[in-house]
Design an enzyme around this catalytic site. Structure first.
Site, PDB file in Angstrom:
ATOM      1  N   LYS A  66       0.857  -1.191   0.000  1.00 15.98           N
ATOM      2  CA  LYS A  66       0.000   0.000   0.000  1.00 15.98           C
ATOM      3  C   LYS A  66       0.890   1.236   0.000  1.00 15.98           C
ATOM      4  O   LYS A  66       1.899   1.285   0.704  1.00 15.98           O
ATOM      5  CB  LYS A  66      -0.881  -0.053   1.260  1.00 15.98           C
ATOM      6  CG  LYS A  66      -1.947   1.026   1.359  1.00 15.98           C
ATOM      7  CD  LYS A  66      -2.795   0.820   2.630  1.00 15.98           C
ATOM      8  CE  LYS A  66      -3.901   1.851   2.758  1.00 15.98           C
ATOM      9  NZ  LYS A  66      -4.741   1.626   3.959  1.00 15.98           N
ATOM     10  N   SER A 141      -9.525   1.925   3.037  1.00 19.19           N
ATOM     11  CA  SER A 141      -8.641   2.638   2.142  1.00 19.19           C
ATOM     12  C   SER A 141      -7.636   1.740   1.413  1.00 19.19           C
ATOM     13  O   SER A 141      -7.056   2.173   0.427  1.00 19.19           O
ATOM     14  CB  SER A 141      -7.871   3.694   2.937  1.00 19.19           C
ATOM     15  OG  SER A 141      -7.067   3.058   3.920  1.00 19.19           O
ATOM     16  N   SER A 165     -10.012  -0.393   7.204  1.00 13.60           N
ATOM     17  CA  SER A 165      -9.373  -0.171   5.899  1.00 13.60           C
ATOM     18  C   SER A 165      -8.741  -1.398   5.256  1.00 13.60           C
ATOM     19  O   SER A 165      -8.404  -1.377   4.080  1.00 13.60           O
ATOM     20  CB  SER A 165      -8.306   0.923   6.019  1.00 13.60           C
ATOM     21  OG  SER A 165      -8.906   2.186   6.007  1.00 13.60           O
TER      22      SER A 165
END
Lengths: 483, 476
Positions: A66, A141, A165
């Protein structure tokens, strides 16, 4: 080949069925193949080579990171314009640990700007599409990490989880998302969103892989004072499906369909599907009870999250000034330059959260909002700890159904589903280990369920997930539509 | 008209430590910009603070010395504001639960004891330093993250003398405990000074004016005196309403204070508990352990000098005023010097050297305790005379040589050979018949002249006492 799990890939590498170099090249190509359709990546690291294969299960295996993690010499943007050209000179501890064990990072994945968002639509490089249906969102996210793992370009990708997330996008993309106990994996090098809630975790296609990856990156870190020594915890070696006699609970107020005034068809199917899995738990020798939690406490969940996360975020992200790093703003003096950098750099959603965060921290409001939110957080955690004395884990359906359509991401939910939608935040309030696994399909779209347990009891949580996963047919599933 | 002044101090002092308070960068003074910097000090994304345990110990130690109430847990807060010298956009400090509160300490003001009330003492980090040029500003991160102790007094001083006596006292404690060097030349001290005035009979305090970032003791004194004068003059002329609650700064060039911002512009720092640093239990055992580490402070040393070494109050005070001087003296004692001789040499000759320049301390003087002790011994053993001793001292500084090297180089050793002195005495007697006659006729001061002649012939190397004895013996 790439759809295999870590163990299988490791065996292939050890037996020279494929070299790490070739595997990495295949993975990079697969990343490019899905990029146009899913927009999962900020960066695909084309030039990277394979690694020596050792006894470490992750050695030589490609994976995604990420873009909220600092990676040495590789662009790390947090999916924000404020960091659009930022190339760090150090690795996040979790990345360094994986590197040491020979894992090969091949991509940096898109997220909601700086982790603040749950749709996968607010990154500075654009919307991430769900590989099961490109009109759908991935949630966020950790959007790009979820989409890419579900697309089968590598067996795992790192995520971070502040509210849900990792665990929400995992459900929307039909994969596994594991948030370990707070402090098990170092946060050093993860761009901070809300420090008291932020957790490093992983997205995979099986519980075993999740255990393997967290084993590889966890450990006490002198650079993060909130980490603790977990050297006696061996997640992967402890998976044995032995869950007989375990006691589970679910929260009746959010899991029983009769508690909703006008449930839509998706919610009905989702809760029905969940109840079937409750039966599966019982078939595996576990007991499951519905417990009741004060509705006032439950309805406070989302507001507590907004207050605490926005307050910490507005402070944490005050380092984004364009002075030390990031594009320098225009202005006649440093204060004007800072203002310009932040005005241009952040999306409206983030600015809104900063305003909320500043508001609740102002001295005249702090008692009413921020301190009360912390108190309610404590009440929720106390209640959960009380339940964890009696039960081994909580199970819950993830969200109110499958991935939502991108075009109505503006939230068309009725009010009484908000608590279920935000329920996984409990995991962050208490720093609990929490894992999402796929548990079925609704309208050809994957849905998930979640298992959350007591602090440092990750082994138990993973074992329950492992046992359930083995009895369902969604392990290692891949969204073939994008291929 | 004279008013009663009420003064409060916030005294920031950079602490001595190997590394910074929340990072492992070196805490040191450097003329090179950005030499001692870690990613944490510049707040690169993803970095986290790690607390320096030595700084925590020293902060607790100081809180204890100031008789403060020490909390159960050490915890930190964030003070949020934007400024280019503040990389994180917040300062890690202690707001809700400082390491010490409600303390008090007795100080000596011109011979009188005064009890100073301490509001609190807390541990925090310093910001980077900015250098402003014509059209640019540069940032030096060496100072970012340097540990600071901030000591906040109650408004309990009534004069600049009292405030300065307090600061000198605190400075001495910091030096003796090795908590800080308190070196204003290195920018290690800063004070915020609160001043108000009131009529002697008034019950309520006057309007408080804060002067921020005053960076030396002399400027603090000037600031206080200027503010009292400024406010008094306004009050005298019936314009006390022009004294407003505001923040000012000291301008060293004009020797005045200048308006910075009014109370209405006060920043809301939105303090909240720093979530990245788990709170740290301050156990009774820890406090006991820290107590054991507290070295004898100035007063204790002074008492010892007077009792054990029979030094007078004045000399003892001079010796302990600066820890380095006191350490120098104690090193001499340890090396076997007589306390009185060592004290005399240090308080006169050595300190005269130190006081020649603001840039040096006793540590920079070439003559180290072992050399001074050597010199004292040469004199005590009558190897050289007192006057020669002074000469040797000067030559040591000049030529950077040890006492014995100087004595050897200049052939200064006292003549011990009695025959040689006898011969010299006889020579002088033969050459000064007139003087001897005068002596016998009652001009006793001729004796000194004759001895002087012996000394001259010996090139100063004769023992003057011995020479005198011989001379009397021969001419009587």
């Amino acid at each position: 080949m790439l759809e295999k799990n870590i163990k299988e890939l490791h065996e292939d590498l050890v037996n020279n069925k494929i070299t790490s170099d070739k595997l990495v090249k295949k993975s990079i190509k697969a990343c490019h193949d899905i990029q146009e359709k899913t927009n999962s990546f900020v960066t695909i690291i084309d030039e990277v080579k394979g690694e020596t294969v050792t006894d470490e299960l992750v050695s030589g295996i490609p994976y995604g990171i990420k873009d909220i993690f600092s990676t040495k010499d590789i662009l790390s943007t947090g999916s924000s314009n404020t960091l659009k050209d930022y190339v760090p000179f150090f690795d996040a501890t979790c990345v360094a640990n994986l590197k040491k064990k020979g894992a090969v990072a091949v991509a940096k994945t898109v997220l909601d700007e700086l982790g603040m968002g749950g749709t996968g639509t607010t990154g500075h490089t654009g919307v991430v599409h769900n590989p099961w249906n490109l009109d759908r969102m991935t949630a966020g996210s950790s959007a790009g990490s979820a989409a890419s793992v579900a697309s089968g370009v590598y067996p795992f990708a790192l995520g971070s989880d502040t509210g849900d997330s990792i665990r929400k996008p995992a459900a929307y993309c039909g994969i596994v998302g594991y948030k370990p106990t707070y402090g098990m994996v170092s946060r050093y090098g993860m761009f901070q969103f809300a420090s008291s809630l932020d957790t490093v975790g992983v997205l995979t296609r099986s519980v075993e892989d999740a255990a393997i990856v967290v084993d590889a990156m966890k450990g006490q870190d002198e650079k993060d004072m909130t980490t603790w020594d977990s050297s006696d915890i061996h997640l992967y070696d402890s998976l044995d499906k032995n869950v007989k006699g375990k006691k589970l609970f679910y929260i009746k107020e959010v899991c029983d369909i009769e508690n909703y005034d006008n449930p839509n068809e998706e919610l009905k199917s989702h809760l029905e599907n969940f109840k079937e899995k409750v039966k599966l738990c019982e078939k595996l020798g576990m007991s499951v009870e519905g417990v009741s939690i004060d509705k006032t406490l439950l309805t406070a969940l989302p507001s507590v999250y907004v207050v605490i996360s926005c307050a910490e975020a507005t402070s944490n992200m005050s380092n984004l000034t364009g002075i030390v790093f990031g594009p320098r703003g225009d202005g006649d003096n440093p204060m004007e330059m800072i203002k310009d950098h932040r005005t241009k750099g952040f999306s409206p959603l983030i600015k809104r959260r900063f305003v909320i965060g500043s508001y609740v921290l102002q001295s005249e409001n702090q008692e009413r909002y921020f301190l009360n939110a912390k108190r309610v957080r404590r009440l929720i955690v106390n209640k959960m700890n009380e339940l964890f004395e009696k039960y081994d884990a909580m199970i819950a359906p993830v969200g109110t159904g499958p991935a939502k359509l991108l075009k109505d991401d503006k939230n068309t939910l009725s009010k009484d589903t908000t608590v279920l939608e935000e329920l996984l935040q409990i995991g962050n309030y208490g720093g609990y280990p929490s894992i999402t696994i796929p548990n079925g399909f609704i309208n050809k779209l994957p849905v998930g369920m979640n298992i959350t347990g007591k602090v440092k009891d990750d082994i138990n949580v993973l074992n329950i997930a492992y046992a359930l996963e083995s009895e369902m047919e969604y392990k290692n599933q891949i969204a073939k539509e994008v291929k | 008209m004279a008013y009663k002044a009420v003064i409060g101090l916030e005294f920031h002092c950079e602490m001595k430590s190997h590394t910074k308070v929340f990072s492992n960068a070196i805490n040191g003074y450097s003329k090179v910009s950005n030499e001692y910097v870690s990613p944490i000090d510049m707040a690169f994304p993803g970095t986290l603070p790690i607390v320096n345990k030595t700084c925590i110990r020293k902060a607790i130690e100081m809180a204890y010395i100031l008789n403060c109430k020490i909390p159960e847990y050490m915890e930190f807060d964030r003070k949020n504001y934007f400024y280019p010298d503040l990389p994180k956009g917040y300062q890690i400090t202690q707001f809700h639960n400082p390491v010490g509160v409600n303390g008090k300490i007795d100080i000596n003001v011109n011979g009188k004891v005064k009890t100073v009330l301490i509001h609190d003492i807390h541990l925090e980090e310093d910001a980077a330093s900015l250098d402003h040029y014509y059209d640019t500003t540069t940032i030096d991160y060496n100072r970012a993250g340097v540990p600071l102790l901030e000591l906040v007094t109650e408004p309990c001083f009534n004069s600049s003398d009292e405030a300065l006596a307090f600061l000198e006292h605190i400075k001495s404690i910091y030096e003796y405990t090795d908590i800080s060097e308190c070196d204003s030349k290195k920018g290690q001290i800063r004070a915020d000074v609160n001043v108000s005035i009131m009529d002697e009979k008034d019950r309520e305090l006057g309007t408080k004016v804060e002067v921020k970032n005053v960076n030396s003791f002399s400027n603090i004194r000037e600031t206080i005196e200027y503010e009292i004068k400024r406010q008094s003059e306004l009050k005298d002329s019936g314009r006390y309403n022009e004294v407003v609650q505001e923040t000012r700064r000291w301008d060293d060039e004009s020797k005045t204070t200048i308006h910075m911002r009014s109370k209405a512009d006060a920043v809301d720092y939105k303090y909240f508990v720093e979530p990245n640093l788990p709170r740290y239990k301050i156990t009774k055992e820890l406090i006991e352990d820290i107590k054991k580490d507290i070295p004898p402070l100035a007063d204790e040393r002074k008492e010892k000098y007077m009792k054990e070494y029979n030094l007078n109050d004045y000399d003892s005070t001079v010796l302990v005023k600066n820890k380095k001087v006191s350490d120098y003296f104690e090193e001499c004692i340890k090396l076997g010097a007589d306390a009185k001789s060592a004290c005399n040499w240090i308080t006169t000759k050595i300190l005269a050297e130190v006081n020649k320049s603001e840039e040096i301390t006793i540590d920079d003087v070439f003559i180290r305790p072992n050399m001074l002790v050597e010199l004292i011994k040469l004199i005590d053993d009558k190897k050289i005379t007192n006057n020669q001793g002074k000469e040797v001292f000067a030559k040591m500084l000049e030529e950077k040589l040890t006492p014995s090297e100087i004595v050897k180089k200049y052939n200064m050793e006292v003549i011990e050979d009695e025959n040689l002195i006898d011969n010299l005495v006889m020579e002088v007697i033969n050459e000064n018949a007139k003087a001897i006659e005068d002596y016998h006729n009652g001009r006793t001061n001729m004796l000194d002249y004759l001895v002087g002649q012996v000394m001259k012939k010996s090139k100063g190397k004769a023992n003057p006492v011995q020479a005198k004895e011989k001379m009397i013996e021969k001419i009587k």
